[in-house]
Design a protein around this motif. Structure first.
Motif, PDB file in Angstrom:
ATOM      1  N   GLU A  62       0.856  -1.186   0.000  1.00  0.00           N
ATOM      2  CA  GLU A  62       0.000   0.000   0.000  1.00  0.00           C
ATOM      3  C   GLU A  62       0.895   1.241   0.000  1.00  0.00           C
ATOM      4  N   THR A  63       0.588   2.205  -0.870  1.00  0.00           N
ATOM      5  CA  THR A  63       1.434   3.393  -0.988  1.00  0.00           C
ATOM      6  C   THR A  63       0.591   4.670  -0.990  1.00  0.00           C
ATOM      7  N   ARG A  64       1.272   5.760  -0.677  1.00  0.00           N
ATOM      8  CA  ARG A  64       0.732   7.106  -0.898  1.00  0.00           C
ATOM      9  C   ARG A  64       1.569   7.701  -2.015  1.00  0.00           C
ATOM     10  N   VAL A  65       0.920   8.380  -2.943  1.00  0.00           N
ATOM     11  CA  VAL A  65       1.597   8.921  -4.111  1.00  0.00           C
ATOM     12  C   VAL A  65       1.298  10.408  -4.218  1.00  0.00           C
ATOM     13  N   ARG A  66       2.337  11.200  -4.473  1.00  0.00           N
ATOM     14  CA  ARG A  66       2.160  12.641  -4.641  1.00  0.00           C
ATOM     15  C   ARG A  66       1.267  12.902  -5.859  1.00  0.00           C
ATOM     16  N   PRO A  67       0.212  13.718  -5.703  1.00  0.00           N
ATOM     17  CA  PRO A  67      -0.638  14.036  -6.855  1.00  0.00           C
ATOM     18  C   PRO A  67       0.186  14.637  -7.996  1.00  0.00           C
ATOM     19  N   ASP A  68      -0.211  14.354  -9.194  1.00  0.00           N
ATOM     20  CA  ASP A  68       0.434  14.860 -10.414  1.00  0.00           C
ATOM     21  C   ASP A  68       1.855  14.336 -10.621  1.00  0.00           C
ATOM     22  N   SER A  69       2.246  13.299  -9.893  1.00  0.00           N
ATOM     23  CA  SER A  69       3.590  12.736 -10.078  1.00  0.00           C
ATOM     24  C   SER A  69       3.565  11.489 -10.958  1.00  0.00           C
ATOM     25  N   PHE A  70       2.394  11.126 -11.427  1.00  0.00           N
ATOM     26  CA  PHE A  70       2.265   9.900 -12.197  1.00  0.00           C
ATOM     27  C   PHE A  70       1.438  10.149 -13.457  1.00  0.00           C
ATOM     28  N   ARG A  71       1.548   9.206 -14.363  1.00  0.00           N
ATOM     29  CA  ARG A  71       0.768   9.240 -15.595  1.00  0.00           C
ATOM     30  C   ARG A  71      -0.187   8.046 -15.569  1.00  0.00           C
ATOM     31  N   GLU A  72      -1.451   8.321 -15.814  1.00  0.00           N
ATOM     32  CA  GLU A  72      -2.447   7.255 -15.862  1.00  0.00           C
ATOM     33  C   GLU A  72      -2.489   6.674 -17.269  1.00  0.00           C
ATOM     34  N   HIS A  73      -2.682   5.385 -17.346  1.00  0.00           N
ATOM     35  CA  HIS A  73      -2.949   4.784 -18.643  1.00  0.00           C
ATOM     36  C   HIS A  73      -3.795   3.541 -18.442  1.00  0.00           C
ATOM     37  N   GLY A  74      -4.277   3.023 -19.512  1.00  0.00           N
ATOM     38  CA  GLY A  74      -5.206   1.901 -19.459  1.00  0.00           C
ATOM     39  C   GLY A  74      -4.533   0.585 -19.133  1.00  0.00           C
ATOM     40  N   ASP A  75      -5.348  -0.401 -19.079  1.00  0.00           N
ATOM     41  CA  ASP A  75      -4.934  -1.764 -18.793  1.00  0.00           C
ATOM     42  C   ASP A  75      -4.393  -2.389 -20.068  1.00  0.00           C
ATOM     43  N   PRO A  76      -3.060  -2.587 -20.175  1.00  0.00           N
ATOM     44  CA  PRO A  76      -2.489  -3.083 -21.426  1.00  0.00           C
ATOM     45  C   PRO A  76      -2.826  -4.542 -21.730  1.00  0.00           C
ATOM     46  N   TYR A  77      -3.335  -5.275 -20.752  1.00  0.00           N
ATOM     47  CA  TYR A  77      -3.610  -6.692 -20.942  1.00  0.00           C
ATOM     48  C   TYR A  77      -5.097  -6.987 -21.128  1.00  0.00           C
ATOM     49  N   GLN A  78      -5.918  -5.930 -21.159  1.00  0.00           N
ATOM     50  CA  GLN A  78      -7.373  -6.066 -21.272  1.00  0.00           C
ATOM     51  C   GLN A  78      -7.937  -6.963 -20.175  1.00  0.00           C
ATOM     52  N   PHE A  79      -7.273  -6.931 -19.045  1.00  0.00           N
ATOM     53  CA  PHE A  79      -7.652  -7.735 -17.888  1.00  0.00           C
ATOM     54  C   PHE A  79      -8.927  -7.188 -17.251  1.00  0.00           C
ATOM     55  N   CYS A  80      -9.086  -5.872 -17.281  1.00  0.00           N
ATOM     56  CA  CYS A  80     -10.216  -5.246 -16.602  1.00  0.00           C
ATOM     57  C   CYS A  80     -11.500  -5.292 -17.406  1.00  0.00           C
ATOM     58  N   SER A  81     -11.448  -5.835 -18.592  1.00  0.00           N
ATOM     59  CA  SER A  81     -12.692  -6.009 -19.328  1.00  0.00           C
ATOM     60  C   SER A  81     -13.539  -7.109 -18.678  1.00  0.00           C
ATOM     61  N   LEU A  82     -12.930  -7.870 -17.779  1.00  0.00           N
ATOM     62  CA  LEU A  82     -13.690  -8.849 -16.999  1.00  0.00           C
ATOM     63  C   LEU A  82     -14.421  -8.103 -15.885  1.00  0.00           C
ATOM     64  N   PRO A  83     -15.737  -8.179 -15.820  1.00  0.00           N
ATOM     65  CA  PRO A  83     -16.476  -7.398 -14.822  1.00  0.00           C
ATOM     66  C   PRO A  83     -16.156  -7.775 -13.380  1.00  0.00           C
ATOM     67  N   CYS A  84     -15.617  -8.978 -13.146  1.00  0.00           N
ATOM     68  CA  CYS A  84     -15.329  -9.386 -11.775  1.00  0.00           C
ATOM     69  C   CYS A  84     -14.027  -8.789 -11.248  1.00  0.00           C
ATOM     70  N   VAL A  85     -13.237  -8.159 -12.103  1.00  0.00           N
ATOM     71  CA  VAL A  85     -11.934  -7.661 -11.659  1.00  0.00           C
ATOM     72  C   VAL A  85     -12.057  -6.321 -10.960  1.00  0.00           C
ATOM     73  N   GLU A  86     -12.534  -5.289 -11.646  1.00  0.00           N
ATOM     74  CA  GLU A  86     -12.611  -3.967 -11.026  1.00  0.00           C
ATOM     75  C   GLU A  86     -13.758  -3.169 -11.625  1.00  0.00           C
ATOM     76  N   PRO A  87     -14.902  -3.178 -10.960  1.00  0.00           N
ATOM     77  CA  PRO A  87     -16.054  -2.455 -11.502  1.00  0.00           C
ATOM     78  C   PRO A  87     -16.068  -0.953 -11.213  1.00  0.00           C
ATOM     79  N   CYS A  88     -15.218  -0.453 -10.311  1.00  0.00           N
ATOM     80  CA  CYS A  88     -15.321   0.935  -9.850  1.00  0.00           C
ATOM     81  C   CYS A  88     -14.344   1.913 -10.503  1.00  0.00           C
ATOM     82  N   ILE A  89     -13.237   1.438 -11.013  1.00  0.00           N
ATOM     83  CA  ILE A  89     -12.214   2.330 -11.569  1.00  0.00           C
ATOM     84  C   ILE A  89     -12.235   2.202 -13.083  1.00  0.00           C
ATOM     85  N   PRO A  90     -12.307   3.341 -13.792  1.00  0.00           N
ATOM     86  CA  PRO A  90     -12.322   3.282 -15.257  1.00  0.00           C
ATOM     87  C   PRO A  90     -11.056   2.612 -15.795  1.00  0.00           C
TER      88      PRO A  90
END
Length: 138
Positions: A62-90
């Motif tokens: 578990e980590t705390r991360v400074r805001p604006d210090s990271f770049r968001e990007h999608g799931d490169p493995y299409q793992f989250c297209s499974l509804p059982c994995v993560e329904p709350c985070i885009p």
């Protein structure tokens, strides 16, 4: 908060020096990869299973991360297209990529979670290739 999957062999180094960037295979830049999703990190990046008698466990940092210090990007493995994995985070915000500045991240906890008996057993290098396929059977 953000989560980082790791194995037991890395815990001592993380405890001593914090979560540090390293140069991944086929890449010239040091990076730290995290996710705002515990479920995504636990299922895809936490390795190897710890065995205690007949029970299996995985570690997630578990980590705390400074805001604006990271770049968001999608799931490169299409793992989250499974509804059982993560329904709350885009899906396009599923992975966070930090550059080599370790001052932007602070380790605040370590989660040890027991796996369900039917959870697939996968080695780390095979998780990326076969994790999605295996979890479709859960």
């Amino acid at each position: 908060l953000a989560w980082h999957g790791t194995g037991l062999h890395n815990i001592e180094g993380i405890a001593r020096w914090g979560l540090q960037a390293r140069v991944p295979f086929a890449c010239n830049e040091s990076k730290i990869f995290l996710s705002p999703s515990f479920r995504y990190t636990f299922s895809l990046y936490s390795t190897l299973d710890l065995l205690v008698q007949k029970s299996r466990f995985r570690l997630v940092v578990e980590t705390r991360v400074r805001p604006d210090s990271f770049r968001e990007h999608g799931d490169p493995y299409q793992f989250c297209s499974l509804p059982c994995v993560e329904p709350c985070i885009p899906e396009e915000q599923m992975e966070w990529e930090l550059r080599s500045n370790e001052e932007d991240i602070q380790v605040v906890g370590l989660v040890l979670k027991q796996l369900c008996p039917y959870h697939p057993t996968l080695r780390h290098d095979s998780i990326q290739r076969h994790g999605r396929k295996a979890l479709m059977h859960l």
